[in-house]
Design a protein around this motif. Sequence first.
Motif, PDB file in Angstrom:
ATOM      1  N   GLY A 115       0.903  -1.132   0.056  1.00  0.00           N
ATOM      2  CA  GLY A 115       0.119   0.218   0.048  1.00  0.00           C
ATOM      3  C   GLY A 115       1.046   1.263   0.039  1.00  0.00           C
ATOM      4  O   GLY A 115       2.084   1.445   0.123  1.00  0.00           O
ATOM      5  N   ASP A 170      -7.846   0.471   7.182  1.00  0.00           N
ATOM      6  CA  ASP A 170      -7.189   0.423   6.051  1.00  0.00           C
ATOM      7  C   ASP A 170      -8.461   0.866   5.099  1.00  0.00           C
ATOM      8  O   ASP A 170      -9.174   0.008   4.841  1.00  0.00           O
ATOM      9  CB  ASP A 170      -6.721  -1.140   5.525  1.00  0.00           C
ATOM     10  CG  ASP A 170      -6.440  -1.309   4.299  1.00  0.00           C
ATOM     11  OD1 ASP A 170      -5.744  -0.331   3.607  1.00  0.00           O
ATOM     12  OD2 ASP A 170      -6.684  -2.428   3.571  1.00  0.00           O
ATOM     13  N   SER A 172     -10.604   1.374   2.051  1.00  0.00           N
ATOM     14  CA  SER A 172     -10.771   0.702   0.834  1.00  0.00           C
ATOM     15  C   SER A 172     -11.956   1.695  -0.054  1.00  0.00           C
ATOM     16  O   SER A 172     -12.844   1.859   0.399  1.00  0.00           O
ATOM     17  CB  SER A 172     -11.140  -0.423   0.820  1.00  0.00           C
ATOM     18  OG  SER A 172     -10.339  -1.461   1.433  1.00  0.00           O
ATOM     19  N   PHE A 187      -3.937  -3.424  -6.652  1.00  0.00           N
ATOM     20  CA  PHE A 187      -4.497  -2.150  -6.339  1.00  0.00           C
ATOM     21  C   PHE A 187      -3.644  -1.068  -6.458  1.00  0.00           C
ATOM     22  O   PHE A 187      -2.278  -0.974  -6.375  1.00  0.00           O
ATOM     23  CB  PHE A 187      -4.843  -2.104  -4.601  1.00  0.00           C
ATOM     24  CG  PHE A 187      -5.543  -3.410  -4.126  1.00  0.00           C
ATOM     25  CD1 PHE A 187      -6.671  -3.538  -4.654  1.00  0.00           C
ATOM     26  CD2 PHE A 187      -5.011  -4.389  -3.339  1.00  0.00           C
ATOM     27  CE1 PHE A 187      -7.866  -4.493  -4.097  1.00  0.00           C
ATOM     28  CE2 PHE A 187      -5.850  -5.337  -2.773  1.00  0.00           C
ATOM     29  CZ  PHE A 187      -7.158  -5.359  -3.404  1.00  0.00           C
ATOM     30  N   LYS A 191      -6.922   1.889  -3.017  1.00  0.00           N
ATOM     31  CA  LYS A 191      -6.405   1.858  -1.781  1.00  0.00           C
ATOM     32  C   LYS A 191      -5.826   3.184  -1.503  1.00  0.00           C
ATOM     33  O   LYS A 191      -4.617   3.480  -1.635  1.00  0.00           O
ATOM     34  CB  LYS A 191      -5.265   0.692  -1.579  1.00  0.00           C
ATOM     35  CG  LYS A 191      -6.024  -0.740  -1.759  1.00  0.00           C
ATOM     36  CD  LYS A 191      -6.804  -0.948  -0.473  1.00  0.00           C
ATOM     37  CE  LYS A 191      -7.274  -2.411  -0.129  1.00  0.00           C
ATOM     38  NZ  LYS A 191      -7.989  -2.732   1.041  1.00  0.00           N
ATOM     39  N   SER A 194      -4.278   5.301   4.732  1.00  0.00           N
ATOM     40  CA  SER A 194      -4.851   4.600   5.964  1.00  0.00           C
ATOM     41  C   SER A 194      -4.562   5.352   7.192  1.00  0.00           C
ATOM     42  O   SER A 194      -3.830   6.255   6.910  1.00  0.00           O
ATOM     43  CB  SER A 194      -4.172   3.214   5.863  1.00  0.00           C
ATOM     44  OG  SER A 194      -4.516   2.260   4.899  1.00  0.00           O
TER      45      SER A 194
END
Length: 327
Positions: A115, A170, A172, A187, A191, A194
């Motif tokens: 991420g 997280d 989404s 992704f 994403k 976070s």
Amino acid sequence: MKFATLDDGSRDGRLVLVSADLERCMLATDIAHTLQAALDDWDRKVSRLQQAWTALDTHADMGEPFEEARALSPLPRAYQWADGSAYLYHVELVRKARGAEMPESFLTDPLMYQGGSDAFLAPHGPIALADEAWGIDFEGEVAVITDDVPMGVSAEAALGHIRLVMLVNDVSLRNLIPAELGKGFGFFQAKPSSAFSPVAVTPDMLGDAWTGGKLHLPLRVTYNGEWFGHPNAGADMNFSFGELIAHAARTRPLGAGCIVGSGTVSNRDPVSGSCCLAEKRVIEIIEDGTAKTPFMKFGDRIRIEMFDKEERSIFGSIDQEVVRYND
């Protein structure tokens, strides 16, 4: 020990030690100005940090009040954020809802994505996004922070590289996921940033709840002021953090400050509820043929927290509202 990072106007904030009850904090900048600096030189700094934390925790007149709302994520940015999917029941549900079988390899080879880690959200800061149609969702998870991890580390040895434990939301964007995954390259836009709990703690602070590289306590999720779920983070976790770290380090070393997430906490017991809207929606599809629960709208609020056996908050709370992004 417990650590937090307070907002001082800089990118990386300033490191503070936090008392066990989360009531008081004290600057640790004479030892390490940031949490990353502490992790970079952990073996040399840990004894001084421990001495300072013990003094804070045992002397009620030391430090100043700790205000969660002033905290950034413990690492406001990190060199690496790798999120796994350790709860296979969650994966089973998602695939079952669209009529797909779960590949047998999923039982032995963890799912993981890399991420964005350059701009984490503050735990009490807004989730600012431009379009509700993106399918905004929260995901309650547990995460660990490592020191330097060598390439090819075993799952057992990997546990010795865990320095801190924390919670994560997280975020989404569910409606963007199918098209992105359809490209076969993983992704990215689906994403966004976070957020992590205000406080990160050393594993020893978790007592016997931390065993086998798993945190055996319920993760409490409250959505718009109402109970949403309380699944136990240790139950039904198919891959331990040792296994997740070993998976991430199979072909590369991991630098100090690497964050590894558990994926959405999920239990087979239906009474435990869920830690994300997507899971609740797929359960509705399986049971009733259609999803009834909408994704998040502007003004919706999510709260994620974990308590010890004496009902004391361990990490503080992630408490965020979805707002419209204005550039």
